[in-house]
Scaffold this motif. Structure first.
Motif, PDB file in Angstrom:
ATOM      1  N   UNK A 133       0.836  -1.193   0.000  1.00  0.00           N
ATOM      2  CA  UNK A 133       0.000   0.000   0.000  1.00  0.00           C
ATOM      3  C   UNK A 133       0.870   1.241   0.000  1.00  0.00           C
ATOM      4  N   UNK A 134       0.267   2.317  -0.455  1.00  0.00           N
ATOM      5  CA  UNK A 134       0.917   3.627  -0.510  1.00  0.00           C
ATOM      6  C   UNK A 134      -0.083   4.648   0.013  1.00  0.00           C
ATOM      7  N   UNK A 135       0.419   5.602   0.808  1.00  0.00           N
ATOM      8  CA  UNK A 135      -0.447   6.680   1.272  1.00  0.00           C
ATOM      9  C   UNK A 135      -0.224   7.908   0.406  1.00  0.00           C
ATOM     10  N   UNK A 136      -1.319   8.571  -0.002  1.00  0.00           N
ATOM     11  CA  UNK A 136      -1.213   9.743  -0.871  1.00  0.00           C
ATOM     12  C   UNK A 136      -2.337  10.723  -0.550  1.00  0.00           C
ATOM     13  N   UNK A 137      -2.047  11.986  -0.798  1.00  0.00           N
ATOM     14  CA  UNK A 137      -3.049  13.033  -0.623  1.00  0.00           C
ATOM     15  C   UNK A 137      -3.571  13.426  -1.995  1.00  0.00           C
ATOM     16  N   UNK A 138      -4.883  13.278  -2.210  1.00  0.00           N
ATOM     17  CA  UNK A 138      -5.508  13.552  -3.499  1.00  0.00           C
ATOM     18  C   UNK A 138      -6.715  14.449  -3.275  1.00  0.00           C
ATOM     19  N   UNK A 139      -6.721  15.613  -3.919  1.00  0.00           N
ATOM     20  CA  UNK A 139      -7.838  16.554  -3.791  1.00  0.00           C
ATOM     21  C   UNK A 139      -8.185  16.846  -2.334  1.00  0.00           C
ATOM     22  N   UNK A 140      -7.134  17.116  -1.534  1.00  0.00           N
ATOM     23  CA  UNK A 140      -7.293  17.483  -0.117  1.00  0.00           C
ATOM     24  C   UNK A 140      -7.850  16.352   0.742  1.00  0.00           C
ATOM     25  N   UNK A 141      -7.784  15.142   0.240  1.00  0.00           N
ATOM     26  CA  UNK A 141      -8.197  13.986   1.026  1.00  0.00           C
ATOM     27  C   UNK A 141      -7.020  13.018   1.143  1.00  0.00           C
TER      28      UNK A 141
END
Length: 655
Positions: A133-141
């Motif tokens: 898994x990878x954690x990412x911030x997308x569109x402020x989420x």
């Protein structure tokens, strides 16, 4: 209701009865009735079997149709689910996505590529070859992206695909900010720092350190309270602690830049309590964590949860404490404990060295001077201490008072006291069963604290700045007695202990080290006699030279393998010699002993061998450490050591 007819046990019973009846009719001569009954019975069996086969096929078709409909339902559910799912190729091209995935794109007229969703995490996602898994911030989420690699090949077509499942964890991250951790922060070299600066500059230095700590707390949205001159407490949202973990606690290095003419750099010891059931439990965890950080030499962060411990930092060398207040206090407490005891038992670590034995002799000197019987618990092998041990065995007092573990266990009484020297870890102490027998325990040691430390001690005197435990015990002797009664041999044992751990006074020596040595000289210690204890024969010298010659040098680290040795001390000496060479930052010698591999690590430069060998279950000091790997081959031990070295270097480079 049954989906199709099945033969039951009773059917077989009825069939058997009918068959017997037909046979009886044949025997009685009723040929016509028997033949007719046989034909009817056979036709019935054929019919039931055909019906059974037909119904089974109908049921199988029903199940196949059901699975097909389920597949359609699953695909339809995936397409309509509120969880974004996309399928990408190796180059990041999106070849399939469900409707919810459209919300991930900033522009609806997208190019169907992964970078249209998250360009920052693209490389990390495409390099994952296993489920991860990878954690990412997308569109402020905040999203937790599950990556599932899939290889698909049909005829001449072959694709390496990845299924990406985007789980929105924004609420979890928000909840993290509401969970609190407790930080106990201490300027661990406060008194020495104040002594290193002119009086008129002290207020400016104190103000800047305090402002730095408050600013650090403000950065983490923490509540900060100062409760002593050098001690602070913070209540911090767990989210910010996790951020600090990712940054490897850069605050440890940042505070060292404070300079108002102080000759010492300010350093911090931080204990963090998290995961407790209540703020009170987290506070207790943080306090214990900070004590552990201080006991390991300071300048580090220890995170303690109810289940485990984590360490960060700890790369600074211990600085000698100029204040002797603690030594005087400890000497008075130790004096009271010994006087209130019936007998004193002294125990060190497995395979004792000169420092361990010398410290034990020093404690016996204190106990004897206070009128108490003291016995040293020891077990073979005595290889490291054999020259001095043989001399003590010629002395009647020590011949009687050096006893085995078995004899000690038979003699111990509830009013006796155990004093443990040169070790504080359960897995390195000579015998755990001995500890369990005592209610009163004292620990005197100079090694950095380990998580596996002995608990329940009445007095724990662990000073990592000291060159050796023999140095600490020598100081205690001076504070307990104005004129101690000590033989020349006893003084030489303590002197030898200091000499070994300082590599002939070339390493980790301070003013107090030489003062302790000077005191022992006044008590009659003969340096020539001590030097002869360490004189090696030609065979040992050749063995040591062979180890050094066969050492492998990798990135300025020397690693040697010893498959056969009769003396583990030779391996330790070889590691010492290897670390002294130019352009070698550290040395490790792996020695096979029975089914175990013993690793000696040495360094006189920036490499921290303690942190490396702690990864393998060992410990020690920054420049001198050891580990024992049980039931392992030399090659496996080498791989584990090499992996630990690379991990340490990677962490150092990320700071």
């Amino acid at each position: 209701m049954k989906k199709y007819y099945e033969f039951r046990k009773s059917d077989y019973l009825y069939s058997l009865i009918i068959s017997v009846a037909i046979l009886v009719l044949f025997v009685l001569g009723q040929w016509i009735i028997a033949t007719g009954l046989l034909v009817v019975f056979a036709l019935m069996i054929i019919y039931l079997n055909a019906l059974d086969t037909y119904k089974k096929k109908r049921w199988e078709k029903f199940v196949i149709d059901l699975i097909a409909k389920m597949r359609e339902s699953v695909v339809h559910t995936i397409e309509k689910t509120s969880v974004p799912i996309v399928v990408i190729r190796d180059d990041g091209e999106i070849i399939w996505y469900n409707q919810e995935s459209l919300n991930l794109f900033e522009k609806k007229n997208h190019n169907f590529r992964l970078e249209e969703i998250t360009s920052k995490s693209k490389e990390e996602i495409l390099t994952l070859n296993d489920n991860g898994y990878v954690e990412a911030k997308i569109n402020n989420k905040e999203y937790h992206i599950m990556v599932i690699p899939v290889d698909h090949a049909v005829d001449e077509f072959e694709e390496h695909l990845r299924i990406l499942v985007f789980n929105d964890i924004s609420l979890i991250k928000e909840a993290e900010t509401k969970l609190s951790c407790v930080l106990s922060v201490e300027v661990d070299n406060y008194s020495d720092l104040m002594a290193s600066i002119d009086t008129e500059k002290k207020p400016f230095l104190l103000a800047e350190i305090e402002n730095f700590i408050y600013a650090y707390g403000h950065e983490m949205k923490a509540m900060v309270r100062k409760y002593e001159a050098s001690k602070f407490m913070m209540v911090v949202p767990e989210y910010f602690v996790n951020e600090q973990i990712r940054k490897k606690f850069q605050v440890l290095d940042s505070i060292k830049s404070i300079d108002h003419g102080n000759s010492l750099e300010p350093t911090l010891s931080i204990g963090i309590g998290k995961g407790g059931a209540s703020p009170e439990e987290n506070q207790s965890l943080s306090k214990a964590a900070k004590e552990l950080a201080l006991g390991r030499g300071g300048d580090q962060v220890v995170i303690k949860t109810p289940e485990n411990l984590s360490f960060y930092g700890g790369s600074s060398k211990e600085i000698e404490k100029k204040s002797r207040v603690r030594s005087r206090v400890v000497s008075n407490v130790l004096k009271d404990i010994i006087q209130d005891s019936h007998k004193i038992y002294i125990m060190g670590h497995k395979n004792p060295d000169m420092d361990c034995f010398g410290a034990a002799v020093g404690i016996k000197v204190i106990a004897r001077g206070l009128g108490k019987k003291a016995m040293i618990i020891n077990e073979e092998p005595y290889v490291n201490i054999l020259p001095v041990y043989n001399k003590f065995m010629e002395v009647e007092e020590y011949k009687e008072d050096i006893i085995s573990v078995q004899r000690a266990l038979a003699k111990i009484k509830p009013q006796d006291t155990l004093i443990i020297v040169d070790v504080h870890a359960n897995n390195y102490v000579l015998d755990q069963n001995v500890i369990d027998k005592f209610e009163k325990i004292v620990i005197i040691d100079h090694h950095r604290r380990t998580p596996d430390q002995i608990t329940g001690a009445m007095l724990s005197y662990i000073e990592t700045y000291a060159s050796s435990t023999s140095e600490l015990v020598t100081e205690l002797i001076q504070y307990v007695f104005e004129k101690p009664e000590m033989s020349i041999l006893e003084a030489e044992a303590l002197f030898a202990g200091i000499r070994v751990d300082t590599k002939s006074f070339n390493f980790k020596t301070g003013v107090r080290t030489f003062e302790a040595a000077s005191f022992l000289k006044r008590q009659g210690a003969r340096t020539v006699e001590v030097r002869e204890m360490f004189a090696s024969d030609l065979e040992s010298f050749n063995m040591k030279s062979e180890i050094i010659r066969n050492a492998e040098i990798i990135d300025k680290i020397a690693i040697a393998k010893v498959y056969e040795t009769t003396d583990i001390l030779i391996s330790a000496q070889a590691a010492d010699e290897l670390s002294n060479f130019k352009d070698i930052n550290g040395a490790f010698v792996l020695t096979a002993q029975d089914n175990d591999i013993i690793i000696n690590g040495r360094s006189i430069k920036e490499l921290n061998v303690q942190l490396i060998l702690e990864e393998l279950g060992g410990g020690g000091h920054m420049t001198m450490a050891g580990a024992r790997l049980a039931d392992i081959s030399m090659e496996e031990a080498y791989e584990e050591l090499y992996e630990a070295i690379n991990k340490h270097r990677k962490e150092e480079s990320n700071l």
